[in-house]
Design a protein around this motif. Structure first.
Motif, PDB file in Angstrom:
ATOM      1  N   HIS A 187       0.986  -1.191  -0.387  1.00  0.00           N
ATOM      2  CA  HIS A 187      -0.399   0.196  -0.117  1.00  0.00           C
ATOM      3  C   HIS A 187       0.814   1.505   0.131  1.00  0.00           C
ATOM      4  CE1 HIS A 187      -0.349  -0.001   4.627  1.00  0.00           C
ATOM      5  NE2 HIS A 187       1.138  -0.106   4.523  1.00  0.00           N
ATOM      6  N   ILE A 188       0.517   2.554  -0.117  1.00  0.00           N
ATOM      7  CA  ILE A 188       1.262   3.206  -0.731  1.00  0.00           C
ATOM      8  C   ILE A 188       0.515   4.888   0.287  1.00  0.00           C
ATOM      9  CG2 ILE A 188       1.541   4.999  -2.115  1.00  0.00           C
ATOM     10  CD1 ILE A 188       1.494   2.991  -4.604  1.00  0.00           C
ATOM     11  N   ILE A 189       0.939   5.319   0.713  1.00  0.00           N
ATOM     12  CA  ILE A 189       1.080   6.283   1.748  1.00  0.00           C
ATOM     13  C   ILE A 189       1.041   7.534   1.392  1.00  0.00           C
ATOM     14  CG2 ILE A 189       0.689   6.766   4.680  1.00  0.00           C
ATOM     15  CD1 ILE A 189       2.126   3.986   4.529  1.00  0.00           C
ATOM     16  N   PHE A 246       4.152  -4.808  -8.790  1.00  0.00           N
ATOM     17  CA  PHE A 246       3.063  -4.149  -7.685  1.00  0.00           C
ATOM     18  C   PHE A 246       2.223  -3.034  -8.918  1.00  0.00           C
ATOM     19  CE2 PHE A 246       4.234  -0.498  -6.121  1.00  0.00           C
ATOM     20  CZ  PHE A 246       5.711  -1.010  -5.418  1.00  0.00           C
ATOM     21  N   LEU A 247       1.502  -3.011  -8.459  1.00  0.00           N
ATOM     22  CA  LEU A 247       1.034  -1.781  -9.668  1.00  0.00           C
ATOM     23  C   LEU A 247      -0.365  -0.813  -8.538  1.00  0.00           C
ATOM     24  CD1 LEU A 247       1.647   0.636 -12.660  1.00  0.00           C
ATOM     25  CD2 LEU A 247      -0.452  -1.130 -13.064  1.00  0.00           C
ATOM     26  N   ALA A 248       0.110   0.603  -8.449  1.00  0.00           N
ATOM     27  CA  ALA A 248      -0.918   1.235  -8.288  1.00  0.00           C
ATOM     28  C   ALA A 248      -1.179   2.382  -8.676  1.00  0.00           C
ATOM     29  CB  ALA A 248      -0.882   1.284  -6.450  1.00  0.00           C
ATOM     30  N   THR A 253       5.970  13.099  -1.820  1.00  0.00           N
ATOM     31  CA  THR A 253       6.597  11.668  -1.675  1.00  0.00           C
ATOM     32  C   THR A 253       5.785  10.896  -1.185  1.00  0.00           C
ATOM     33  OG1 THR A 253       8.086  12.814  -0.714  1.00  0.00           O
ATOM     34  CG2 THR A 253       8.230  11.672  -0.088  1.00  0.00           C
ATOM     35  N   LEU A 254       5.879   9.598  -1.638  1.00  0.00           N
ATOM     36  CA  LEU A 254       4.215   8.958  -1.218  1.00  0.00           C
ATOM     37  C   LEU A 254       5.569   7.759  -0.583  1.00  0.00           C
ATOM     38  CD1 LEU A 254       2.661   8.228  -4.370  1.00  0.00           C
ATOM     39  CD2 LEU A 254       1.946   9.537  -2.166  1.00  0.00           C
ATOM     40  N   THR A 255       5.631   7.345   0.572  1.00  0.00           N
ATOM     41  CA  THR A 255       5.488   6.309   0.788  1.00  0.00           C
ATOM     42  C   THR A 255       4.728   4.778   0.489  1.00  0.00           C
ATOM     43  OG1 THR A 255       6.111   7.477   3.113  1.00  0.00           O
ATOM     44  CG2 THR A 255       6.004   5.152   3.453  1.00  0.00           C
ATOM     45  N   VAL A 256       6.057   3.702   0.159  1.00  0.00           N
ATOM     46  CA  VAL A 256       5.415   2.411   0.045  1.00  0.00           C
ATOM     47  C   VAL A 256       5.967   1.588   0.725  1.00  0.00           C
ATOM     48  CG1 VAL A 256       5.408   0.776  -2.406  1.00  0.00           C
ATOM     49  CG2 VAL A 256       5.981   3.193  -2.721  1.00  0.00           C
ATOM     50  N   GLU A 257       5.564   0.303   0.970  1.00  0.00           N
ATOM     51  CA  GLU A 257       5.447  -0.694   2.334  1.00  0.00           C
ATOM     52  C   GLU A 257       5.006  -1.950   1.429  1.00  0.00           C
ATOM     53  OE1 GLU A 257       3.516   0.301   5.528  1.00  0.00           O
ATOM     54  OE2 GLU A 257       4.822   1.325   6.348  1.00  0.00           O
ATOM     55  N   ALA A 258       6.262  -2.408   1.530  1.00  0.00           N
ATOM     56  CA  ALA A 258       5.911  -4.151   1.291  1.00  0.00           C
ATOM     57  C   ALA A 258       5.335  -5.078   2.453  1.00  0.00           C
ATOM     58  CB  ALA A 258       6.444  -4.810   0.410  1.00  0.00           C
ATOM     59  N   LEU A 259       3.569  -5.677   2.629  1.00  0.00           N
ATOM     60  CA  LEU A 259       3.361  -5.674   3.604  1.00  0.00           C
ATOM     61  C   LEU A 259       3.658  -7.969   3.385  1.00  0.00           C
ATOM     62  CD1 LEU A 259       0.352  -3.723   4.571  1.00  0.00           C
ATOM     63  CD2 LEU A 259       3.075  -3.640   5.732  1.00  0.00           C
ATOM     64  N   ASP A 260       3.768  -8.396   5.142  1.00  0.00           N
ATOM     65  CA  ASP A 260       3.873 -10.032   4.676  1.00  0.00           C
ATOM     66  C   ASP A 260       1.987 -10.277   4.735  1.00  0.00           C
ATOM     67  OD1 ASP A 260       3.170 -10.025   7.199  1.00  0.00           O
ATOM     68  OD2 ASP A 260       4.667 -10.853   8.091  1.00  0.00           O
ATOM     69  N   ASP A 261       2.207 -11.397   4.733  1.00  0.00           N
ATOM     70  CA  ASP A 261       0.660 -12.074   4.636  1.00  0.00           C
ATOM     71  C   ASP A 261      -0.447 -11.683   6.660  1.00  0.00           C
ATOM     72  OD1 ASP A 261       0.804 -13.344   3.169  1.00  0.00           O
ATOM     73  OD2 ASP A 261       0.661 -15.105   3.937  1.00  0.00           O
ATOM     74  N   ALA A 303      -2.096  -1.436  -3.854  1.00  0.00           N
ATOM     75  CA  ALA A 303      -2.082  -2.038  -4.628  1.00  0.00           C
ATOM     76  C   ALA A 303      -2.086  -3.553  -5.319  1.00  0.00           C
ATOM     77  CB  ALA A 303      -0.493  -1.668  -5.066  1.00  0.00           C
ATOM     78  N   ARG A 304      -2.035  -3.484  -6.749  1.00  0.00           N
ATOM     79  CA  ARG A 304      -2.603  -4.575  -7.558  1.00  0.00           C
ATOM     80  C   ARG A 304      -1.090  -5.635  -7.643  1.00  0.00           C
ATOM     81  NH1 ARG A 304      -4.768  -1.678 -10.907  1.00  0.00           N
ATOM     82  NH2 ARG A 304      -3.539  -3.179 -13.391  1.00  0.00           N
TER      83      ARG A 304
END
Lengths: 167, 244
Positions: free
Chosen positions: B169-171, B193-195, B203-211, B178-179
């Protein structure tokens, strides 16, 4: 020293320098890692002959550059990514400056970027750069000149050039 | 712009290259590639391929977890350079094996070998394995315009995320889902991923998350007001007031 020993010693001694150049070429440390490793693997079959002439570094660097130029663009090539920042303010820190330079470099076409990195980061002569790129010295001159022109006009570096002009 | 200044800037921009390559692994991969090419050139070697059951781990980027090991022409693949037992590897691709599995301290491990940089991740048998060493990479694009007008009005943030990422998700001013999708390129299969980030710029923050929603990696990216596509296909930056 066997070819294997020489190859291994070369990888240990020179990989960091190659990877720093590769990072400037690719703009991505992970890709740089892959690029250097791929180049070294490709260099191995002729290593014995190359080592006999003492040209290991030039050979490895040439393969690295040609491999980079031959890599097809990433799967998002049609997206026309624009990473350069038109609204960057004053250069606040070394990290910001490094980021701006990397963004500006990535805006260059690959051959121009390679010419600039080889000439100004690896400190190769025009002839050595031409050898690495597989082109003439004249082409190196024109590619470098165009690249510098674009860097000079790049918005992300505008403040840098203004500061230099003011000094 | 003096030559000296350009040199200084490039040195400034050259990042610390990070962990070193394993010279022994590079040599092994190089020899393997050479041998495979030699064989392919003229020898119809009969390779007894032994299919080895893969450890029970999931690695989303890699489509096949079972593989080959210990074929006669590559006998040393039964053991890694440092003596670890090789359990399995993914089928050889264009430039060599991409992934090997082995046991270390009672845990199943997968290690990506040449031609990509060595990266390792381990997990207890039966548990999901996430390659947290895969970097998070994000760039922004669009809206893009060419001389004829609007070429693409969508503003996007995209990149690739660590394997096993459930969502990115992008904050920014808002949060965007994001897809995630799998795609292959010259470096193998990756989780992309694509959003689409609407009107937000800056500035956007992008975070990768686990399950479980834990943050695996975080990065920042600038969403631009607009970009122009030049005649040579390269993006040209224009200041915001010039955006159509």
């Amino acid at each position: 020293m066997t070819s294997e020993d020489d190859f291994t010693a070369f990888v240990v001694a020179r990989q960091r320098a190659l990877r720093r150049s590769a990072a400037l070429l690719t703009g991505d440390p992970a890709l740089a890692h892959d690029l250097v490793q791929t180049a070294l693997i490709k260099a191995w079959p002729r290593w014995r002959q190359v080592a006999a002439s003492g040209g290991q570094e030039a050979y490895a660097r040439r393969i690295m550059v040609t491999t980079h130029l031959s890599w097809r663009r990433r799967s998002w090539r049609k997206e026309s990514p624009s990473e350069a920042l038109p609204d960057i303010g004053a250069v606040a820190s070394d990290a910001d400056l490094a980021h701006c330079v990397r963004q500006a470099l990535l805006s260059l076409p690959r051959r121009q970027r390679a010419a600039v990195v080889l000439r100004y980061f690896d400190d190769l002569t025009e002839q050595q750069t031409a050898d690495a790129l597989g082109c003439s010295v004249g082409t190196v001159k024109s590619q470098t000149s165009r690249a510098l022109q674009k860097l000079r006009a790049h918005p992300a570096l505008a403040d840098v050039w203004h500061e230099e002009a003011a000094r | 712009m003096s030559d000296t200044h350009v040199r200084e800037l490039l040195r400034e921009a050259a990042a610390d290259p990070g962990p070193d390559l394993d010279a022994g692994a590079v040599l092994l991969a190089a020899k393997r590639r050479t041998r495979r090419r030699t064989a392919a050139a003229g020898f119809a070697a009969v390779a007894a391929v032994i299919v080895v059951a893969a450890p029970v781990v999931s690695l989303p980027e890699v489509p096949t977890l079972s593989g080959i090991a210990g074929s006669p022409e590559e006998g040393e693949l039964g053991r890694l350079p440092d003596g670890r037992s090789l359990l399995a590897q993914t089928p050889a691709q264009q430039d060599g094996p991409r992934l090997v599995g082995y046991v270390r301290d009672g845990r199943n491990c997968w290690e990506v070998l040449a031609p990509v940089s060595p990266r390792t991740a381990c997990a207890p048998a039966g548990e999901s394995l996430v390659r947290t060493s895969e970097p998070l990479n994000a760039v922004s694009s669009g809206p893009a315009f060419n001389a004829d007008g609007v070429a693409d009005t969508t503003r996007r943030v995209y990149g690739y995320a660590p394997g096993g990422t459930a969502k990115v998700h992008i904050i920014g001013g808002r949060t965007y889902e994001a897809r995630a999708y799998q795609a292959g390129d010259e470096h193998g299969s990756r989780s992309y991923f694509l959003a689409e980030v609407g009107d937000d710029t800056g500035t956007l923050t992008v975070e990768a998350l686990d399950d479980q929603g834990a943050v695996l990696a975080r990065t920042q990216v600038m969403a631009l007001p607009c970009s122009w596509i030049g005649a040579d296909g390269q993006p040209i930056q224009r200041p915001a007031p010039e955006c159509p």
